[in-house]
Enzyme design. Structure first.
Site, short mmCIF file in Angstrom:
data_model
loop_
_atom_site.label_atom_id
_atom_site.label_comp_id
_atom_site.label_asym_id
_atom_site.label_seq_id
_atom_site.Cartn_x
_atom_site.Cartn_y
_atom_site.Cartn_z
N ARG A 16 20.94 14.52 4.10
CA ARG A 16 19.55 14.90 3.82
C ARG A 16 19.36 16.42 3.94
O ARG A 16 18.36 16.91 4.44
CB ARG A 16 18.59 14.14 4.73
CG ARG A 16 18.51 12.66 4.35
CD ARG A 16 17.60 11.89 5.26
NE ARG A 16 18.13 11.86 6.62
CZ ARG A 16 17.41 11.68 7.71
NH1 ARG A 16 16.10 11.52 7.61
NH2 ARG A 16 17.98 11.66 8.90
N LEU A 18 18.76 18.64 1.66
CA LEU A 18 17.64 19.19 0.90
C LEU A 18 16.33 18.95 1.66
O LEU A 18 15.47 19.83 1.74
CB LEU A 18 17.58 18.54 -0.50
CG LEU A 18 16.47 19.06 -1.41
CD1 LEU A 18 16.62 20.55 -1.68
CD2 LEU A 18 16.46 18.29 -2.75
N LYS A 109 4.11 5.27 -7.89
CA LYS A 109 5.44 4.66 -7.94
C LYS A 109 6.11 4.81 -9.30
O LYS A 109 5.48 4.63 -10.34
CB LYS A 109 5.31 3.17 -7.66
CG LYS A 109 5.41 2.82 -6.20
CD LYS A 109 4.94 1.41 -5.97
CE LYS A 109 5.84 0.41 -6.65
NZ LYS A 109 7.15 0.26 -6.00
N ILE A 434 -6.42 -2.49 11.47
CA ILE A 434 -5.38 -3.10 10.63
C ILE A 434 -4.10 -3.39 11.41
O ILE A 434 -3.20 -4.04 10.92
CB ILE A 434 -5.11 -2.21 9.39
CG1 ILE A 434 -6.42 -1.91 8.66
CG2 ILE A 434 -4.14 -2.84 8.43
CD1 ILE A 434 -7.20 -3.15 8.21
N GLU A 487 0.99 -2.21 18.00
CA GLU A 487 2.34 -2.14 17.40
C GLU A 487 3.25 -1.04 17.94
O GLU A 487 4.06 -0.49 17.19
CB GLU A 487 2.24 -2.02 15.86
CG GLU A 487 1.44 -3.14 15.21
CD GLU A 487 1.37 -3.03 13.67
OE1 GLU A 487 2.22 -2.35 13.07
OE2 GLU A 487 0.47 -3.65 13.09
N CYS A 519 12.43 10.28 2.82
CA CYS A 519 13.42 9.26 2.53
C CYS A 519 13.09 8.00 3.31
O CYS A 519 12.45 8.06 4.35
CB CYS A 519 14.80 9.72 2.96
SG CYS A 519 15.32 11.22 2.14
N HIS A 697 -5.83 8.06 5.53
CA HIS A 697 -4.78 8.96 5.06
C HIS A 697 -5.14 10.42 5.26
O HIS A 697 -4.33 11.30 5.02
CB HIS A 697 -4.46 8.67 3.59
CG HIS A 697 -4.11 7.23 3.37
ND1 HIS A 697 -5.06 6.28 3.11
CD2 HIS A 697 -2.94 6.58 3.44
CE1 HIS A 697 -4.48 5.09 3.00
NE2 HIS A 697 -3.19 5.25 3.20
N1 GLN Z 1 -0.23 -3.74 10.34
C1 GLN Z 1 0.32 -2.60 9.73
C2 GLN Z 1 -0.19 -1.34 10.41
O1 GLN Z 1 -1.29 -1.32 10.83
C3 GLN Z 1 -0.01 -2.51 8.26
C4 GLN Z 1 0.61 -1.31 7.63
C5 GLN Z 1 0.42 -1.20 6.15
O2 GLN Z 1 -0.43 -1.83 5.60
N2 GLN Z 1 1.21 -0.40 5.50
O3 GLN Z 1 0.49 -0.36 10.53
ZN ZN Z 2 -2.23 -0.75 4.49
#
Ligand code: GLN
Ligand code: ZN
Length: 758
Positions: A16, A18, A109, A434, A487, A519, A697
């Site tokens: 990696r 680059l 994509k 989420i 998580e 990557c 984001h």
């Molecule tokens: N449960 C995952 C998170 O919260 C969902 C991630 C995702 O949708 N890319 O990170």
């Molecule tokens: Zn998501």
């Protein structure tokens, strides 16, 4: 006289290099000269790999500092207004990544791969002008090293097909404006050498192109072929068949046609036409999309079959697509189990395969050197060993999955939701997240140290649990209603499950470029998948024990696990996905038996898996929906199943989403107000929906007022009984300083709206 060909080579570097130098440069820790030096060394190394392997057609201009669609935009002078005051590397990287005054161009994509390209922005008022510097220089650079390359270009039709119009309207309207720039480019290329080969990539042709687009092919290639007689033009497609386009191309003066025979079976129907037109056929037979060793015996048989229609002197043996989508070399896989490693081939190894296949095919087994003969017998042996390995076959799994008949969970949606609402007693506009919370440096370090056995299991678990405790404490204090554990134990939502499933393998250095300097290192499925023991239950049980609120269990769905892995090539994708689904259904059963009442099954990559051609969609949807439903088939009526999808365009797949029959779906609509939610109403979607109310984001903290407005917008489309309120994706990439106030504001906004409603 063997003739062989490599469509393109990866560029990020086997270590990696680059990526590393680019990130230093962006952080202002090194100069652009240094970036160029590293780039030159990489190009040289990659050319030499191919030269040493005896490849006849090696590419230049397959290299890029960021992305080759972006390079093409620069070549054409298609520069959006907001960047027009910049030049050179400032211009280039600002277009790719934005700067303090201008937002970056969009990224999306590349067909059905995990590579992302920069989406060119075009407008009717643009004027285009040639900038051929990169292309000409790269050719000269290789030539100075004694390597005569073919030049790779992205074709005009594909370029337009992948672009967007900023002034509304159809990109193809600009065809007559960009074609002259390509002509000017070819005129310059013609001066480079006596004879030049040009590979023009037109993968857009595999999408089953409309008549409007088909009608551009002949004028386009008649014109380009007329520029100079010393250029041999090859038009290349990959990832699917392009039979409709080939039927047109054979009536143009192009020199050759490159087709993918591994992902586009129907390409064999083009063979007679190619033979009749006496064009070269660049036959893609070594897979550029996976990591498995080629089966040279089978490949030679395929080529023999092809040569029944296209004579051998017109045939060239090739990779199926650029090797950009495979990792570099097995050289650094020091830790991998040697039995498994012997089944694999990365880019460097695939180049040797192309060379060997062409030797065997053109010259015959009897004319191989002793080394080549040894390589061939090693290849045969590796394939036999893999086929018969006990690591791959698990009779018990096969029988169970084959006979698995529980395709739907108990109770229809109306019955389920009535019971769930009673038991779970959440309010309208229930708040949740989420799944992931910020991954702090401490959490990452603890996980890494534990993996390296530098941290004991006890200490590691203690650290993870204290993270979970903090996460819960924050969520309770903030007033969120349905909690998550955050998580912390997961590095990646697919890898985490892969590591706990039998049949999954991991590489040390199997990096594949995802976009720019980024990557990914996808795990790979080599054998029948089973779950030796519960994967998430202990963590979830712990988390639930720490709160009286509902703790939502968190799993990754079968289709996403499949789409973000390299998948075995000896079994249909749908059959592999079914095995994963059955394993997940056991996990869900264990979770509910452990007292977890709500479980989210993420299908972040569900849409990515869609086939390129419309005629294949039904078959994909059939197994993808089936396997999501199998995963959740063990859920009791009382267990509420959530799913999450990371995108917002649901119009074309809304009935499929409905058929998945999750009780609640959270989606990514924050950036589009309530526009994209409307389709849910239009089709009479009954299940509950959590359309993200803010964009995770961006580091920006959304205010209470703006989220109140956003929630009210949503309420214009769907009733409060059907809506959940949540951010639009996981929070792992954000900082706590951003997450805390954002969620606090979100909860406040819900309170305000609820009060107004009551
Ligand atoms: N449960 C995952 C998170 O919260 C969902 C991630 C995702 O949708 N890319 O990170
Ligand atoms: Zn998501």
């Amino acid at each position: 006289m063997s003739k062989n060909y490599v469509t393109g080579f990866p560029r990020i570097g086997e270590q990696r290099e680059l990526k590393k130098v680019l990130e230093l440069f962006w952080a202002k820790k090194t100069s652009f000269q240094e970036v160029e030096k590293v780039a030159s060394n990489l190009k040289q190394r990659h050319w030499n790999y191919q030269k040493d392997a005896g490849i006849d057609f090696i590419s230049s201009n397959d290299f890029s500092l960021y992305d080759n669609v972006l390079d093409t935009a620069i070549m054409l002078g298609a520069i959006p207004k907001r960047f027009q005051n910049l030049e050179n590397e400032d211009l280039y990287f600002s277009m790719a990544r934005g700067n303090k005054d201008a937002v970056a161009m969009e990224m999306t994509k590349w067909f059905n791969t995990n590579y992302h390209y920069i989406v060119p922005e075009l407008s009717l008022e643009d004027s285009y002008a040639l900038n051929a510097t990169k292309i000409l220089n790269e050719y000269k650079e290789a030539k100075a090293l004694g390597i005569k390359t073919k030049i790779n270009l992205i074709g005009p039709i594909t370029f337009l097909g992948l672009s967007k119009r900023v002034d509304r309207g159809d990109c193809y309207e600009l065809f007559s404006k960009i074609l002259p720039v390509y002509e000017a480019l070819l005129a310059e290329i013609a001066l480079l050498d006596e004879e030049i080969t040009l590979q023009i990539d037109e993968p857009i042709f595999v999408k089953g192109v409309e008549p409007k687009v088909l009608s551009l092919i002949k004028p386009c290639y008649d014109t380009l072929c007329a520029v100079s007689s010393n250029i041999n033009i090859i038009v290349t497609t990959y990832f699917e068949h392009s039979h409709e386009a080939t039927k047109v191309l054979v009536h143009t003066p192009v020199w050759g046609i490159g087709l993918d025979f591994l992902h586009g079976n129907k390409n064999v129907e083009s063979l007679a036409l190619i033979q009749e037109s006496a064009k070269k056929l660049i036959a893609g037979v070594v897979d550029g999309r996976n990591i498995w060793k080629n089966n040279i015996e089978k490949t030679t048989a395929l080529l023999e079959n092809i040569s029944k229609s296209v004579s051998k002197e017109n045939l060239i043996v090739s990779t199926s697509c650029s090797l950009l989508h495979t990792p570099f070399t097995l050289k650094y896989e020091e830790k991998m189990n040697s039995e498994i490693k012997n089944w694999l081939a990365y880019a460097v190894e695939k180049v040797s395969e192309v060379s060997l296949v062409s030797k065997v095919f053109f010259e015959g087994e009897d004319n191989l050197t002793s080394n080549e003969r040894k390589d061939l017998s090693d290849n045969q042996e590796a394939n036999t060993l893999r086929k018969n390995s006990t690591r791959i076959h698990n009779k018990e799994v096969q029988t169970r999955v084959e006979n698995f008949k529980k395709l739907t969970r108990k109770g229809n949606y109306e019955t389920r939701i009535a019971i769930q609402k009673k038991i779970l007693a959440y309010e309208d506009l229930a708040t949740t997240t989420i799944g992931s919370f910020p991954q702090t440096p401490e959490v990452r370090k603890a996980r890494a140290d534990f993996k390296k056995a530098q941290l004991s299991k006890e200490v590691y678990e203690k650290e993870m649990k204290s993270y979970i405790d903090e996460c819960i404490a924050f969520q309770e204090a903030c007033g969120l209603e349905v909690l998550v554990h955050g998580e912390p134990e997961r590095n990646d939502m697919v890898e985490y499950f892969g590591e706990q499933l039998d049949g999954y393998g991991f590489s040390q250095n199997g990096w594949v470029q995802s976009y720019g300097s980024r990557c990914v290192k996808p795990p790979f499925i080599y054998g029948d998948i089973s779950r030796p023991k519960a994967m998430t239950v202990e963590w979830m049980k712990y988390a639930q024990s720490k709160t009286d609120k509902i703790m939502k269990g968190m799993l990754t769905g079968p289709v996403t696990i499949l789409n973000w892995s390299f998948v075995r090539d000896d079994m249909a994708r749908g059959d592999v996905s079914k095995q994963i689904a059955v394993a997940l259904s056991d996990e869900i059963d264990d979770l509910q038996n452990a007292g977890i009442k709500m479980i989210q099954v993420d299908e972040a990559a569900f849409k990515e898996g869609y086939p390129l051609r419309p005629e294949n969609i039904a078959a994909y949807e059939e197994w993808a929906v089936r396997d999501f439903k199998i995963s959740v088939s063990s859920a009791n009526i009382e267990t509420q199943i959530h799913t999450h999808m990371c995108y917002s365009e649901f119009n074309d797949i809304i009935t499929t989403i409905e058929a998945m029959d999750a009780d609640v779906i959270s989606i990514e609509t924050a950036r589009s107000g309530n526009e994209l939610l409307k389709i849910f109403k239009e089709v009479g979607y009954k299940q509950e929906v959590g359309p993200g109310v803010y964009d995770i984001h961006s580091p920006r903290i959304p205010s209470v007022e703006e989220m109140v407005t956003q929630i009210k917008n949503l309420l214009e489309v769907l009733p409060k009984e059907q809506l959940w309120i949540n951010p639009d994706c996981g929070l792992k990439t954000r900082k706590w300083e951003e997450v805390k106030p954002s969620l606090e504001n979100m909860v406040k906004a819900v309170k305000i709206v609820r009060e107004e409603l009551s």
